[in-house]
Enzyme design. Structure first.
Site, PDB file in Angstrom:
ATOM      1  N   GLY A   1       0.791  -1.230   0.000  1.00  0.00           N
ATOM      2  CA  GLY A   1       0.000   0.000   0.000  1.00  0.00           C
ATOM      3  C   GLY A   1       0.818   1.272   0.000  1.00  0.00           C
ATOM      4  O   GLY A   1       0.363   2.297   0.516  1.00  0.00           O
ATOM      5  N   SER A   2       2.007   1.226  -0.614  1.00  0.00           N
ATOM      6  CA  SER A   2       2.792   2.468  -0.636  1.00  0.00           C
ATOM      7  C   SER A   2       2.058   3.550  -1.421  1.00  0.00           C
ATOM      8  O   SER A   2       2.128   4.730  -1.070  1.00  0.00           O
ATOM      9  CB  SER A   2       4.192   2.223  -1.213  1.00  0.00           C
ATOM     10  OG  SER A   2       4.127   1.894  -2.576  1.00  0.00           O
ATOM     11  N   ASN A   3       1.347   3.154  -2.455  1.00  0.00           N
ATOM     12  CA  ASN A   3       0.575   4.149  -3.213  1.00  0.00           C
ATOM     13  C   ASN A   3      -0.624   4.657  -2.414  1.00  0.00           C
ATOM     14  O   ASN A   3      -0.961   5.837  -2.482  1.00  0.00           O
ATOM     15  CB  ASN A   3       0.115   3.562  -4.548  1.00  0.00           C
ATOM     16  CG  ASN A   3       1.244   3.531  -5.547  1.00  0.00           C
ATOM     17  OD1 ASN A   3       1.641   4.556  -6.084  1.00  0.00           O
ATOM     18  ND2 ASN A   3       1.798   2.338  -5.755  1.00  0.00           N
TER      19      ASN A   3
ATOM     20  N   ASN B   1      -7.895   2.939 -11.823  1.00  0.00           N
ATOM     21  CA  ASN B   1      -6.905   1.901 -11.514  1.00  0.00           C
ATOM     22  C   ASN B   1      -5.502   2.367 -11.894  1.00  0.00           C
ATOM     23  O   ASN B   1      -5.325   3.129 -12.839  1.00  0.00           O
ATOM     24  CB  ASN B   1      -7.231   0.615 -12.288  1.00  0.00           C
ATOM     25  CG  ASN B   1      -6.294  -0.523 -11.929  1.00  0.00           C
ATOM     26  OD1 ASN B   1      -6.013  -0.765 -10.747  1.00  0.00           O
ATOM     27  ND2 ASN B   1      -5.777  -1.223 -12.933  1.00  0.00           N
TER      28      ASN B   1
ATOM     29  N   ARG C   1      -7.908  -8.110  -6.390  1.00  0.00           N
ATOM     30  CA  ARG C   1      -9.123  -8.891  -6.667  1.00  0.00           C
ATOM     31  C   ARG C   1      -9.856  -8.306  -7.865  1.00  0.00           C
ATOM     32  O   ARG C   1      -9.808  -7.092  -8.107  1.00  0.00           O
ATOM     33  CB  ARG C   1     -10.089  -8.884  -5.461  1.00  0.00           C
ATOM     34  CG  ARG C   1      -9.496  -9.360  -4.167  1.00  0.00           C
ATOM     35  CD  ARG C   1      -8.881 -10.721  -4.242  1.00  0.00           C
ATOM     36  NE  ARG C   1      -9.825 -11.766  -4.572  1.00  0.00           N
ATOM     37  CZ  ARG C   1      -9.501 -13.042  -4.722  1.00  0.00           C
ATOM     38  NH1 ARG C   1      -8.241 -13.416  -4.582  1.00  0.00           N
ATOM     39  NH2 ARG C   1     -10.417 -13.932  -5.015  1.00  0.00           N
ATOM     40  N   LEU C   2     -10.554  -9.197  -8.565  1.00  0.00           N
ATOM     41  CA  LEU C   2     -11.380  -8.750  -9.677  1.00  0.00           C
ATOM     42  C   LEU C   2     -12.546  -7.920  -9.129  1.00  0.00           C
ATOM     43  O   LEU C   2     -13.138  -8.272  -8.105  1.00  0.00           O
ATOM     44  CB  LEU C   2     -11.921  -9.993 -10.399  1.00  0.00           C
ATOM     45  CG  LEU C   2     -12.335  -9.817 -11.849  1.00  0.00           C
ATOM     46  CD1 LEU C   2     -11.123  -9.441 -12.700  1.00  0.00           C
ATOM     47  CD2 LEU C   2     -12.941 -11.112 -12.364  1.00  0.00           C
ATOM     48  N   ILE C   3     -12.857  -6.835  -9.797  1.00  0.00           N
ATOM     49  CA  ILE C   3     -13.970  -5.992  -9.354  1.00  0.00           C
ATOM     50  C   ILE C   3     -15.258  -6.523  -9.996  1.00  0.00           C
ATOM     51  O   ILE C   3     -15.346  -6.622 -11.227  1.00  0.00           O
ATOM     52  CB  ILE C   3     -13.746  -4.522  -9.799  1.00  0.00           C
ATOM     53  CG1 ILE C   3     -12.434  -3.985  -9.221  1.00  0.00           C
ATOM     54  CG2 ILE C   3     -14.914  -3.641  -9.400  1.00  0.00           C
ATOM     55  CD1 ILE C   3     -12.437  -3.780  -7.733  1.00  0.00           C
TER      56      ILE C   3
ATOM     57  N   HIS D   1      -1.911   0.881 -13.074  1.00  0.00           N
ATOM     58  CA  HIS D   1      -1.294  -0.338 -13.611  1.00  0.00           C
ATOM     59  C   HIS D   1       0.178  -0.063 -13.936  1.00  0.00           C
ATOM     60  O   HIS D   1       0.485   0.944 -14.578  1.00  0.00           O
ATOM     61  CB  HIS D   1      -2.041  -0.805 -14.864  1.00  0.00           C
ATOM     62  CG  HIS D   1      -1.551  -2.132 -15.351  1.00  0.00           C
ATOM     63  ND1 HIS D   1      -2.000  -3.333 -14.819  1.00  0.00           N
ATOM     64  CD2 HIS D   1      -0.612  -2.445 -16.267  1.00  0.00           C
ATOM     65  CE1 HIS D   1      -1.351  -4.326 -15.413  1.00  0.00           C
ATOM     66  NE2 HIS D   1      -0.514  -3.819 -16.295  1.00  0.00           N
TER      67      HIS D   1
HETATM   68  C1  GRF Z   1       1.927  -0.958  -7.900  1.00  0.00           C
HETATM   69  O1  GRF Z   1       3.031  -1.200  -8.711  1.00  0.00           O
HETATM   70  C2  GRF Z   1       0.700  -0.810  -8.746  1.00  0.00           C
HETATM   71  O2  GRF Z   1       0.955  -0.296 -10.012  1.00  0.00           O
HETATM   72  C3  GRF Z   1       0.208  -2.212  -8.877  1.00  0.00           C
HETATM   73  O3  GRF Z   1       0.530  -2.825  -7.653  1.00  0.00           O
HETATM   74  C4  GRF Z   1       1.617  -2.152  -7.041  1.00  0.00           C
HETATM   75  C5  GRF Z   1       1.185  -1.787  -5.660  1.00  0.00           C
HETATM   76  O4  GRF Z   1       2.204  -1.299  -4.865  1.00  0.00           O
HETATM   77  N1  GRF Z   1      -1.161  -2.231  -9.291  1.00  0.00           N
HETATM   78  P1  GRF Z   1       1.856  -0.726  -3.433  1.00  0.00           P
HETATM   79  O5  GRF Z   1       1.067  -1.762  -2.673  1.00  0.00           O
HETATM   80  O6  GRF Z   1       1.064   0.538  -3.624  1.00  0.00           O
HETATM   81  O7  GRF Z   1       3.176  -0.447  -2.789  1.00  0.00           O
END
Ligand code: GRF
Length: 190
Positions: free
Chosen positions: A14-16, A104, A88-90, A106
């Site tokens: 979950g760094s993003n 999303n 998970r698939l939405i 990607h």
């Molecule tokens: C990211 O590379 C994102 O593009 C992909 O999964 C990764 C998640 O990284 N969908 P984090 O959990 O946000 O660190």
């Protein structure tokens, strides 16, 4: 002021998600309503709680049930959903209930390296195996077809001949952390 409410779905580190939470804590018009995960052991649960954001944990069966997802989002008046490392698939009825409101992230330049099995390291491995000279990230709307929704923005980075998978991961992470919050913000404002 009526705030736009955003739910973040995340399955792992979950760094993003953390980056989004920190960014939007400085934006008056947008609030992170909750972080939802299908994995009760996901590090993002603890990180979000530490940042004072509500978390919701579902079983995989619940996460596959559109009614459960819709009920959670309606209960918290959610306007937008961001999938940030959500594995998970939405379910389709959920996509229909939030048409053009699900974003999303990607880690490739779609349509390349998208679709089934193309997530996380698998993407970067495939990119390296094919000797690509560039890769990048795609931020797109979610529709019924996996990784095929309308593209909102893409950002590129070069791959050097000696790059390892860790190098590529680092480059992708820098793009994600640098651009995702800004693109989500602009998309919501538009
Ligand atoms: C990211 O590379 C994102 O593009 C992909 O999964 C990764 C998640 O990284 N969908 P984090 O959990 O946000 O660190």
């Amino acid at each position: 002021m009526i705030k736009k409410k955003v739910a973040i779905f995340a399955s792992g580190t979950g760094s993003n998600a953390v980056n989004l939470i920190k960014y939007f804590s400085n934006v008056d018009s947008i609030e992170i309503a909750f972080v939802l995960s299908n994995n009760s052991n996901a590090p993002i649960i603890g990180s979000a709680n530490e940042l004072g954001v509500k978390t919701i944990t579902l079983t995989n069966a619940q996460a596959a049930d559109a009614e459960v997802l819709i009920a959670n989002c309606k209960e918290h008046d959610v306007d937008w959903i961001v999938l940030a490392g959500y594995l998970r698939l939405i379910p389709v009825p959920f996509i229909q209930a939030f048409e053009n409101k699900i974003i999303n992230l990607h880690p490739s330049l779609l349509p390349k390296y998208g679709g089934k099995g193309m997530y996380g390291r698998n993407v970067h491995l495939a990119v390296l195996e094919n000797n690509e000279t560039e890769t990048g990230i795609t931020i797109h709307y979610v529709n019924e077809k996996f990784d095929e929704g309308k593209i909102i923005a893409q950002f590129h980075c070069a791959i050097d001949p000696n790059d390892t998978i860790q190098d590529v991961e680092g480059k992708i992470r820098r793009l994600e952390h640098g651009y995702l919050p800004f693109v989500v913000h602009q998309t919501i404002l538009n």
